[in-house]
Scaffold this motif. Structure first.
Motif, PDB file in Angstrom:
ATOM      1  N   ILE A   1       0.826  -1.218   0.000  1.00  0.00           N
ATOM      2  CA  ILE A   1       0.000   0.000   0.000  1.00  0.00           C
ATOM      3  C   ILE A   1       0.856   1.263   0.000  1.00  0.00           C
ATOM      4  CG2 ILE A   1      -1.957  -1.078   1.156  1.00  0.00           C
ATOM      5  CD1 ILE A   1      -0.976   0.299   3.765  1.00  0.00           C
TER       6      ILE A   1
ATOM      7  N   THR B   1      -1.811   4.785   4.199  1.00  0.00           N
ATOM      8  CA  THR B   1      -3.171   4.441   3.777  1.00  0.00           C
ATOM      9  C   THR B   1      -3.744   3.242   4.538  1.00  0.00           C
ATOM     10  OG1 THR B   1      -2.342   3.094   1.941  1.00  0.00           O
ATOM     11  CG2 THR B   1      -2.845   5.387   1.465  1.00  0.00           C
ATOM     12  N   ASP B   2      -3.062   2.826   5.588  1.00  0.00           N
ATOM     13  CA  ASP B   2      -3.574   1.704   6.388  1.00  0.00           C
ATOM     14  C   ASP B   2      -4.995   1.999   6.890  1.00  0.00           C
ATOM     15  OD1 ASP B   2      -0.799   2.612   6.835  1.00  0.00           O
ATOM     16  OD2 ASP B   2      -0.487   0.590   7.599  1.00  0.00           O
TER      17      ASP B   2
ATOM     18  N   LEU C   1      -7.524   1.389   4.200  1.00  0.00           N
ATOM     19  CA  LEU C   1      -7.733  -0.042   3.967  1.00  0.00           C
ATOM     20  C   LEU C   1      -8.621  -0.649   5.058  1.00  0.00           C
ATOM     21  CD1 LEU C   1      -6.795  -2.376   2.047  1.00  0.00           C
ATOM     22  CD2 LEU C   1      -5.106  -2.925   3.806  1.00  0.00           C
TER      23      LEU C   1
ATOM     24  N   SER D   1      -6.707   4.777  -3.603  1.00  0.00           N
ATOM     25  CA  SER D   1      -6.015   5.479  -2.506  1.00  0.00           C
ATOM     26  C   SER D   1      -4.821   4.678  -2.013  1.00  0.00           C
ATOM     27  CB  SER D   1      -6.954   5.685  -1.313  1.00  0.00           C
ATOM     28  OG  SER D   1      -8.007   6.521  -1.660  1.00  0.00           O
ATOM     29  N   CYS D   2      -5.006   3.377  -1.909  1.00  0.00           N
ATOM     30  CA  CYS D   2      -3.931   2.532  -1.363  1.00  0.00           C
ATOM     31  C   CYS D   2      -2.888   2.186  -2.421  1.00  0.00           C
ATOM     32  CB  CYS D   2      -4.511   1.251  -0.774  1.00  0.00           C
ATOM     33  SG  CYS D   2      -5.578   1.536   0.647  1.00  0.00           S
TER      34      CYS D   2
END
Ligand code: SF4
Length: 902
Positions: free
Chosen positions: A220, A224-225, A228, A274-275
């Motif tokens: 990723i 961005t964790d 997700l 995004s990820c």
């Protein structure tokens, strides 16, 4: 009849990572020490990783601080007595308190300390000096997990245990290179996959060694964790994977958290974009998580060391709460602690925003602890967290600082500035094991020699809440003493003798345990009441035990919250509606890259211990930066060349490794090198001071930087019995080898001056033999004294090749050079034509890269097990197995196709 006497091994605990492996120490019969994994310790069942296995190589007293030192009026450090040094510390603290008040003093302590050291330091500061300005380097490592746990569970509690890694059917590793940083646990996960078929998913911006064993890798974009796991929460809600009964009966805040998650991650396509990962991979991960009951999600520094670290932790915990997968066999969120005793420090109150024994600064707790300690000057509000604390030193508000067992001048963000501000202090005290490091270069007024691992007694707590004993098996050298003793002696000199009259570590542990149980009606999870009356013998023989251990019990509990009761006032877990992540987009000029910092497999922190081991230094012996292939091409960087990495705060010059594990626009560099071990590789100097708003933990994973090539006219290496100082304008990096030191270097000395340079450098070692090959543009020189190699130097212009190191290293450690070897020295290779084995891949058995590549070329390396069969590589601790796997996929015919990630 023969009488044989055997000494029973000492049971102790590894001093490195938070896995907390049990270690057996015994004499090896040759005047040295034998180290083995403790088969009875539940953290490792006999396994040790490469670092633990090499502990015997780190026990020398070389470089140790042996005596108290004090700076005189002229600024020089001179040896002194304990009495004089401790008087000076006490006088300085008292004077600072009187002149500037309790807010002007601070302790900066360490996850390397034992719980007993930590306990007295916290007690002195928060109960007797009247300040809460004691913070630990665990702030750089675990603070976001602490804050996330407290928000969700009402207390800083890891709900699960290592057995869950054996029993899970899905293991999700987020921001964790466990294969290198928690190798023994990683091996348990791999065994689960091999024997039970568990799936492993990696969520990480880097494709690390851990990815070699994964079923799915989500590489990723940094930061961005939260997107997700917000997407996962929405998916769980939509796919009816929620445990509605658990959510209804055992939690609060679900609706708000879900609404926020839907805002942050509205649909699969947006999540994938995004990820920066494929939509199908996101869908696979969500499906697996949704349908698998036994899921463990492990997170480490990639989650914690972030400006949104606490929210990331809660985004993960939200998904476990939503499915009721917490505190169950094989299921739960799991924070992997970095340091050996980060947990112990959290337990005593080593973080400035916690009082003691997991209590807060609420009025009731302050009063309770005041009464328990009979404290005359109780701190009533949180103190300064690490970054704020050092910024207060910078601003002149902190006047007296005691640093214990840590090296902030290397490890803090803006490390150059932080090192320089130490000179502003009226009183700067360092208790240390080593005589020289970057923090000591900050000119402490008092230096106190501390006992090291193996020289003191106490306890540590690992990632699964398991308290284990560390036992002394060596006599501390010189005047060294345990840190707890120093703190108590200073406390006595400040007039607090009664409260610090501890004679043994066991007495401190008892008081610590009693405090945890004091007026604890079960609303405080951290409870060691059952261990508060241990006799010295029972303390000595304390078997590893997981807390809580309430009064009347002797065994602990492996899982918590299984009954759905949490430690919030309402006994329910809290969902947290996280803030929309501020995504770390690739920056514009002048800093278009994001720098991620981390660790390598065989080194620890600033290498004051692992740097002593030739075995560990054989894996990676110089600081480097990993760059994606496309970025390297765009920036004119060559694999194995050099680059300057620059941020708004500092710069470093590092060896370039072009890596297929790096995302475009991102760089990775390890944190271990300091001014003691390299010319210009202090990564902390580059790291920005951004921090998480809840935990105060610095973001060390996404500093905007620039990278540019650096060229040197020549490069080379030097093997010497003692370290040789190189000119200031050289790039250099130093590593331990058997018999001496390896110094790699690069320079711009013109070729016509190489002979003069070589002779000057080696002359002190004896008569120089040399060979300057102007055609091949290489220069070699060596000195041999009394038939032993003293030093040898190899230089090559531009990209001309240097000889292999392997055979030369052996000559340095040989008791005498045979005539053929002496003749071969300038050729730089074995007279019998034996090939060089290359950098060490398997540290346990010293197996090099070339041997593995040859085996692959011969077609014999059909599996990791086959490599183990032929070469033994990977058959002990298993830490190198991911690298062997990677070599098998990137090597053909003995030639590396892509840059192996090492
Ligand atoms: S995994 Fe390795 S470094 Fe960590 S505690 Fe165990 S032996 Fe020590």
């Amino acid at each position: 009849m023969e009488l044989s006497l055997t000494v029973p091994p000492v049971h102790t605990t590894c001093p490195y990572c938070g896995v907390g492996c049990g270690v057996l120490v015994s004499p090896d019969g040759e005047g040295g020490t034998r180290i083995a994994g403790d088969p009875d310790h539940p953290a490792n069942f006999g396994r040790l990783c490469s670092k633990g296995s090499a502990l015997a190589e780190t026990l020398s007293f070389e470089g140790r601080l042996l005596h108290p030192m004090m700076r005189d009026a002229g600024g020089a450090l001179a040896q002194t007595t304990w009495n004089a040094a401790l008087d000076r510390v006490a006088r300085g603290l008292r004077g600072t308190l009187d002149r500037h008040g309790p807010g002007s003093i601070a302790f900066y302590v360490s996850g390397q300390l034992l719980t007993e050291d930590y306990y007295v330091a916290n007690k002195l500061m928060k109960g007797f000096l009247g300040s809460a300005n004691i913070d630990t380097n665990s702030r750089l490592c675990m603070a976001s997990s602490v804050a996330g746990h407290r928000r969700a569970f009402g207390a800083d509690i890891v709900p699960g245990c290592y057995e869950d890694l054996d029993q899970a059917d899905l293991i999700v590793l987020v921001g964790s290179n466990a294969a290198w940083c928690h190798p023994v646990l990683h091996q348990r996960m791999v065994k689960n996959k091999r024997e039970r078929g568990a799936r492993i998913v990696i969520v990480d911006p880097r494709c690390t060694a851990t990815a070699q064993d994964a079923d799915l890798v989500l590489q990723i974009a940094p930061g961005t964790d939260g997107v997700l796991f917000s997407g996962l929460l929405s998916h769980l809600a939509e796919s009816k994977a929620l445990d509605r009964g658990f959510v209804r009966n055992c939690t609060t805040g679900f609706d708000a958290a879900l609404a926020r998650a839907r805002e942050i991650a509205p649909d699969p396509q947006r999540i994938a974009e995004s990820c920066g990962v494929a939509r199908e991979d996101v869908a696979t991960f969500f499906d697996w998580f949704g349908i698998t009951e036994k899921v463990v999600t492990l997170y480490s520094q990639g989650v914690n060391q972030s400006a949104q670290g606490t929210d990331k932790v809660n985004a993960i915990i939200n998904c476990h709460l939503a499915t009721g997968r917490i505190g169950q066999l094989g299921a739960g969120p799991f924070s992997l602690t970095g340091q050996p005793n980060a947990m112990g420090g959290r337990e005593v109150g080593g973080l400035a925003n916690q009082l003691a024994a997991h209590m807060d600064f609420d009025a009731k707790s302050v009063d309770r602890v005041r009464r328990f300690w009979n404290a005359p000057a109780m701190a009533e509000s949180p103190g300064l967290k690490t970054m704020d604390l050092f910024e207060a030193v910078e601003a002149g508000r902190i006047k007296a600082l005691w640093v214990m067992a840590t090296n902030p001048a290397v490890s803090l963000p803006r490390a150059d500035a932080m090192r320089d501000v130490l000179g502003k202090l009226d009183l700067f005290v360092v208790s240390e094991v080593v005589a020289a490091n970057d923090t000591i270069a900050g000119k402490p007024h008092v230096l106190l020699p501390a006992a090291a691992w193996g020289e003191k007694n106490g306890t540590v707590t690992n990632s699964e809440r398991r308290i284990s004993r560390q036992h002394a098996f060596l006599v501390p050298p010189g005047d060294s003493m345990p840190d707890w003793w120093m703190v108590c002696e200073v406390a006595k000199r400040l007039g607090f003798g009664k409260a610090f009259a501890f004679r043994y570590a066991s007495e401190i542990f008892s008081e610590h345990a009693r405090l945890s149980a004091f007026e604890n009606d079960g609303t405080r999870g951290f409870d060691l009441g059952g261990l508060s009356d241990l006799s010295p013998l029972a303390y000595n023989e304390l078997a590893p035990v997981q807390w809580p251990v309430p009064e009347g019990q002797s065994g602990g509990r492996n899982r918590l919250f299984a009954n759905g009761k949490f430690l919030t006032p309402e006994s329910r877990a809290r969902f947290v509606a996280i803030e929309p992540p501020a995504l770390a987009e690739v920056q514009a000029e002048p800093y278009p890259f994001l720098l991620n910092t981390g660790r390598v497999r065989d080194h620890w922190h600033t290498m004051t211990r692992t740097g002593k081991s030739p075995r560990l230094s054989g894996h990676i012996d110089e600081p480097f930066v990993e760059v994606a292939l496309t970025d390297a091409a765009a920036c004119g960087l060559e694999d194995n060349g050099f680059a300057r990495v620059t941020s708004a705060h500092g710069s470093a010059v590092l060896r370039v490794k072009v890596s297929d594990g790096q995302r475009q626009g991102e760089l990775f560099a390890p944190i271990h090198w300091s001014a003691e071990t390299a010319s210009n590789a202090r990564l902390g100097a580059l790291v920005h001071p951004m921090r998480d708003p809840h935990s105060g933990q610095p973001d060390m994973k996404a500093t905007p930087v620039a990278i540019a090539p650096v060229t040197f006219g020549a490069h080379g290496f030097l093997l010497s019995r003692t370290p040789i100082v190189l000119p200031e304008d050289f790039w250099w990096a130093r590593a331990a080898v058997y018999g001496g030191t390896l110094t790699r270097f690069a320079m711009n000395v013109p070729e016509q001056d190489w002979e003069a340079f070589g002779q000057r450098l080696l002359n002190a070692e004896g008569p120089v033999i040399e060979l300057h090959d102007t055609t091949r543009r290489t220069y070699r020189a060596a000195t041999v004294n009394h038939e032993r190699l003293s030093a040898c130097l190899y230089l090559a212009a531009g990209d001309h090749k240097l000889p292999g190191l392997d055979w030369l290293k052996k000559q340095l450690s040989a008791p005498r050079l045979d005539p053929r070897a002496r003749t071969a020295l300038l050729a730089g290779r074995a007279p019998d034509g034996m090939a060089d084995t290359g950098p060490v891949i398997c540290a346990c058995f010293g197996v090099g890269l070339v041997a593995i590549q040859d085996l692959i070329a011969e077609g014999k390396a059909v599996s990791v097990e086959a490599v183990g069969h032929y070469l033994k590589a990977g058959t002990n601790c298993g830490s190198c197995q991911p690298e062997i796997k990677k070599l098998m996929t990137t090597t053909k015919g003995g030639r590396v196709l892509a840059s192996a990630e090492m």
